[in-house]
Design an enzyme around this catalytic site. Structure first.
Site, PDB file in Angstrom:
ATOM      1  N   ASN A   1       0.921  -1.113   0.213  1.00 23.22           N
ATOM      2  CA  ASN A   1      -0.017   0.021   0.024  1.00 23.22           C
ATOM      3  C   ASN A   1       0.895   1.475   0.381  1.00 23.22           C
ATOM      4  O   ASN A   1       0.004   2.955  -0.601  1.00 23.22           O
ATOM      5  CB  ASN A   1      -1.288  -0.150   1.341  1.00 23.22           C
ATOM      6  CG  ASN A   1      -1.673   1.414   1.577  1.00 23.22           C
ATOM      7  OD1 ASN A   1      -1.991   1.474   0.897  1.00 23.22           O
ATOM      8  ND2 ASN A   1      -0.860   1.992   2.803  1.00 23.22           N
TER       9      ASN A   1
ATOM     10  N   SER B   1      -5.543   2.045  -7.524  1.00 19.94           N
ATOM     11  CA  SER B   1      -6.012   3.632  -8.131  1.00 19.94           C
ATOM     12  C   SER B   1      -7.195   4.226  -9.109  1.00 19.94           C
ATOM     13  O   SER B   1      -6.712   3.050 -10.266  1.00 19.94           O
ATOM     14  CB  SER B   1      -5.113   5.045  -7.874  1.00 19.94           C
ATOM     15  OG  SER B   1      -5.152   6.773  -8.356  1.00 19.94           O
TER      16      SER B   1
ATOM     17  N   TYR C   1       3.136   8.114 -11.950  1.00 20.43           N
ATOM     18  CA  TYR C   1       1.676   7.592 -10.572  1.00 20.43           C
ATOM     19  C   TYR C   1       0.404   6.743 -12.092  1.00 20.43           C
ATOM     20  O   TYR C   1       0.554   5.551 -11.767  1.00 20.43           O
ATOM     21  CB  TYR C   1       0.921   8.550 -10.341  1.00 20.43           C
ATOM     22  CG  TYR C   1       0.155   8.149  -9.085  1.00 20.43           C
ATOM     23  CD1 TYR C   1       0.806   8.497  -7.777  1.00 20.43           C
ATOM     24  CD2 TYR C   1      -1.170   7.909  -9.474  1.00 20.43           C
ATOM     25  CE1 TYR C   1      -0.501   7.502  -6.521  1.00 20.43           C
ATOM     26  CE2 TYR C   1      -2.103   7.485  -8.253  1.00 20.43           C
ATOM     27  CZ  TYR C   1      -1.779   7.125  -6.838  1.00 20.43           C
ATOM     28  OH  TYR C   1      -2.494   7.296  -6.176  1.00 20.43           O
TER      29      TYR C   1
ATOM     30  N   ALA D   1       0.808   5.459 -14.941  1.00 19.33           N
ATOM     31  CA  ALA D   1       2.113   4.771 -15.730  1.00 19.33           C
ATOM     32  C   ALA D   1       1.919   3.505 -14.254  1.00 19.33           C
ATOM     33  O   ALA D   1       1.550   2.129 -14.846  1.00 19.33           O
ATOM     34  CB  ALA D   1       3.147   4.824 -16.051  1.00 19.33           C
ATOM     35  N   ALA D   2       2.274   3.795 -13.108  1.00 20.34           N
ATOM     36  CA  ALA D   2       2.628   2.907 -11.850  1.00 20.34           C
ATOM     37  C   ALA D   2       1.295   1.931 -11.541  1.00 20.34           C
ATOM     38  O   ALA D   2       2.025   0.347 -11.461  1.00 20.34           O
ATOM     39  CB  ALA D   2       3.842   3.341 -11.160  1.00 20.34           C
ATOM     40  N   LYS D   3       0.756   2.414 -11.618  1.00 19.08           N
ATOM     41  CA  LYS D   3      -0.741   2.126 -11.135  1.00 19.08           C
ATOM     42  C   LYS D   3      -0.978   1.379 -12.091  1.00 19.08           C
ATOM     43  O   LYS D   3      -2.040   0.334 -11.631  1.00 19.08           O
ATOM     44  CB  LYS D   3      -1.574   2.845 -10.077  1.00 19.08           C
ATOM     45  CG  LYS D   3      -1.416   3.941  -9.591  1.00 19.08           C
ATOM     46  CD  LYS D   3      -0.523   3.219  -7.811  1.00 19.08           C
ATOM     47  CE  LYS D   3      -1.009   3.485  -6.606  1.00 19.08           C
ATOM     48  NZ  LYS D   3      -0.304   2.708  -5.938  1.00 19.08           N
TER      49      LYS D   3
HETATM   50  N1  LIG Z   1      -5.659   8.222  -0.810  1.00 26.80           N
HETATM   51  C1  LIG Z   1      -6.103   8.671  -2.255  1.00 26.80           C
HETATM   52  O1  LIG Z   1      -7.128   8.791  -2.234  1.00 26.80           O
HETATM   53  C2  LIG Z   1      -5.565   7.289  -2.705  1.00 26.80           C
HETATM   54  C3  LIG Z   1      -6.309   7.295  -3.883  1.00 26.80           C
HETATM   55  C4  LIG Z   1      -6.253   6.171  -4.829  1.00 26.80           C
HETATM   56  C5  LIG Z   1      -4.726   5.068  -4.392  1.00 26.80           C
HETATM   57  N2  LIG Z   1      -4.457   5.649  -2.809  1.00 26.80           N
HETATM   58  C6  LIG Z   1      -3.236   5.282  -2.408  1.00 26.80           C
HETATM   59  O2  LIG Z   1      -3.181   4.370  -1.404  1.00 26.80           O
HETATM   60  C7  LIG Z   1      -1.913   4.050  -0.830  1.00 26.80           C
HETATM   61  C8  LIG Z   1      -1.550   4.809   0.744  1.00 26.80           C
HETATM   62  O3  LIG Z   1      -1.956   6.568   0.356  1.00 26.80           O
HETATM   63  P1  LIG Z   1      -2.577   7.402   1.042  1.00 26.80           P
HETATM   64  O4  LIG Z   1      -3.668   7.766   0.678  1.00 26.80           O
HETATM   65  O5  LIG Z   1      -2.461   6.925   2.063  1.00 26.80           O
HETATM   66  O6  LIG Z   1      -1.045   8.516   1.463  1.00 26.80           O
HETATM   67  P2  LIG Z   1      -0.065   8.641   2.720  1.00 26.80           P
HETATM   68  O7  LIG Z   1       0.341   9.490   1.793  1.00 26.80           O
HETATM   69  O8  LIG Z   1      -1.141   9.236   3.854  1.00 26.80           O
HETATM   70  O9  LIG Z   1       0.273   7.475   3.187  1.00 26.80           O
HETATM   71  C9  LIG Z   1       1.343   6.842   2.628  1.00 26.80           C
HETATM   72  C10 LIG Z   1       2.378   6.101   3.256  1.00 26.80           C
HETATM   73  O10 LIG Z   1       3.513   5.525   2.242  1.00 26.80           O
HETATM   74  C11 LIG Z   1       4.472   5.474   2.946  1.00 26.80           C
HETATM   75  N3  LIG Z   1       6.219   5.404   2.066  1.00 26.80           N
HETATM   76  C12 LIG Z   1       6.310   5.878   1.332  1.00 26.80           C
HETATM   77  N4  LIG Z   1       7.507   5.835   0.897  1.00 26.80           N
HETATM   78  C13 LIG Z   1       7.323   4.578   1.160  1.00 26.80           C
HETATM   79  C14 LIG Z   1       8.801   4.073   0.438  1.00 26.80           C
HETATM   80  N5  LIG Z   1       9.789   4.266   0.074  1.00 26.80           N
HETATM   81  N6  LIG Z   1       8.527   2.447   2.017  1.00 26.80           N
HETATM   82  C15 LIG Z   1       8.610   2.668   2.885  1.00 26.80           C
HETATM   83  N7  LIG Z   1       7.157   3.488   2.787  1.00 26.80           N
HETATM   84  C16 LIG Z   1       6.614   4.778   1.966  1.00 26.80           C
HETATM   85  C17 LIG Z   1       4.672   7.231   3.496  1.00 26.80           C
HETATM   86  O11 LIG Z   1       5.655   7.071   4.537  1.00 26.80           O
HETATM   87  C18 LIG Z   1       3.328   6.811   4.347  1.00 26.80           C
HETATM   88  O12 LIG Z   1       3.422   5.904   5.297  1.00 26.80           O
HETATM   89  C19 LIG Z   1      -0.828   4.956  -1.523  1.00 26.80           C
HETATM   90  O13 LIG Z   1      -0.807   3.881  -2.533  1.00 26.80           O
HETATM   91  C20 LIG Z   1      -1.685   5.226  -2.799  1.00 26.80           C
HETATM   92  O14 LIG Z   1      -1.092   5.402  -4.105  1.00 26.80           O
HETATM   93  C21 LIG Z   1      -4.478   6.669  -2.559  1.00 26.80           C
END
Ligand SMILES: NC(=O)c1ccc[n+]([C@@H]2O[C@H](COP(=O)([O-])OP(=O)(O)OC[C@H]3O[C@@H](n4cnc5c(N)ncnc54)[C@H](O)[C@@H]3O)[C@@H](O)[C@H]2O)c1
Length: 254
Positions: A95, A147, A160, A162-164
């Site tokens: 995640n 995502s 982002y 492309a990665a997702k």
């Molecule tokens: N919030 C949204 O609306 C949303 C939408 C689509 C996808 N996502 C995905 O949900 C996931 C969680 O995102 P979030 O919104 O909670 O963001 P967030 O920034 O609150 O949390 C992301 C977490 O990932 C950790 N992280 C970042 N780089 C890292 C690394 N290299 N190694 C280990 N940990 C690392 C950060 O320290 C943080 O704790 C992500 O994959 C994000 O792409 C979120």
């Protein structure tokens, strides 16, 4: 009433990356509340430890594991640390995430590499590191956080998106390859207000405005976590290679 037995996660080892905050933190808390032993994995070690303290204060069991998911050796070490302290990983939730938004003409190679590294390379590393022990254990669950951007694209986020998208190809292929080993592989496509999305969602330049979504509001991370419980539970025992959107209907209105 929950669709899964409240006791089915009792003592199960659940590893959650990016669990120091946001959606990952909510997932970790949700599994801990169901009795799972949770590995709170994150590059932010102090914040991961704070989540562990929160879980322990609620009577749960968890360990914090420092890891940079974009580095193969760090992922390998994290899997070893989780296994040594809690036991074999039954549920992996990959995640962790970052955004490095920039318009195409301005995006640097570093922004591209960082985002692909944390989302796509990390997914491959985690998949490879957990698969052997899961086969030996007779099965497991792997859940990726994707995502809606994977399907829709997003202005200012070619890296982002492309990665997702790549993550979904990896997820579906892994589901096909690992089904025979009783390893179910799925993804969640969430939308919630977190540190990551605060900038992208609220900046009109990047064109995302959840207030225009079907439910007309941002979600809290706590509203996303139950989807992961479902995909890790016996309630989804015949579901693999799927993307579960938990995005307030935003996929429909684009
Ligand atoms: N919030 C949204 O609306 C949303 C939408 C689509 C996808 N996502 C995905 O949900 C996931 C969680 O995102 P979030 O919104 O909670 O963001 P967030 O920034 O609150 O949390 C992301 C977490 O990932 C950790 N992280 C970042 N780089 C890292 C690394 N290299 N190694 C280990 N940990 C690392 C950060 O320290 C943080 O704790 C992500 O994959 C994000 O792409 C979120």
């Amino acid at each position: 009433m929950s669709p899964w037995s409240p006791s089915e996660f009792e003592g199960a080892v659940v590893a959650v990356t990016g669990a120091a905050q946001g959606i990952g933190r909510s997932i970790a808390l949700a599994f801990a509340a169901q009795g799972a032993n949770v590995a709170v994995i994150d590059v932010q070690e102090a914040a991961a430890q704070a989540v562990v303290r929160e879980i322990e204060a609620g009577g749960g069991r968890a360990v914090a594991v420092a890891c940079d998911v974009s580095k193969r050796e760090s992922v390998r070490a994290a899997v070893g640390a989780v296994t040594d302290s809690l036991g074999g990983i039954r549920v992996l939730i990959s995640n962790a995430g970052i955004t490095r938004p920039a318009m195409i003409r301005k995006m640097t190679d570093e922004q591209w590499d960082q985002v692909v590294g944390v989302h796509l390379n990390a997914s491959f590393y985690w998949l490879q590191e957990v698969v052997e022990p899961m086969i030996e254990a007779g099965g497991g669950r792997i859940i990726f956080t994707s995502s809606s951007t994977a399907q829709n694209g997003s202005i200012g986020q070619v890296n982002y998106a492309a990665a997702k998208s790549g993550m979904l190809g990896l997820m579906r292929s892994a589901a096909k390859e690992l089904g025979r080993y009783n390893i179910l592989v799925n993804a969640v496509a969430p939308a919630a207000l977190t540190d990551m999305t605060r900038t992208v969602m609220t900046d009109p330049k990047f064109g995302a405005d959840p207030s225009k979504s079907t439910l007309r509001r941002f979600a809290e991370p706590e509203e996303i976590a139950p989807a992961y419980l479902f995909l890790a539970s016996s309630a989804s025992s015949y579901m693999t290679g799927q993307v579960l959107s938990v995005d307030g209907g935003s996929m429909m209105v684009r």
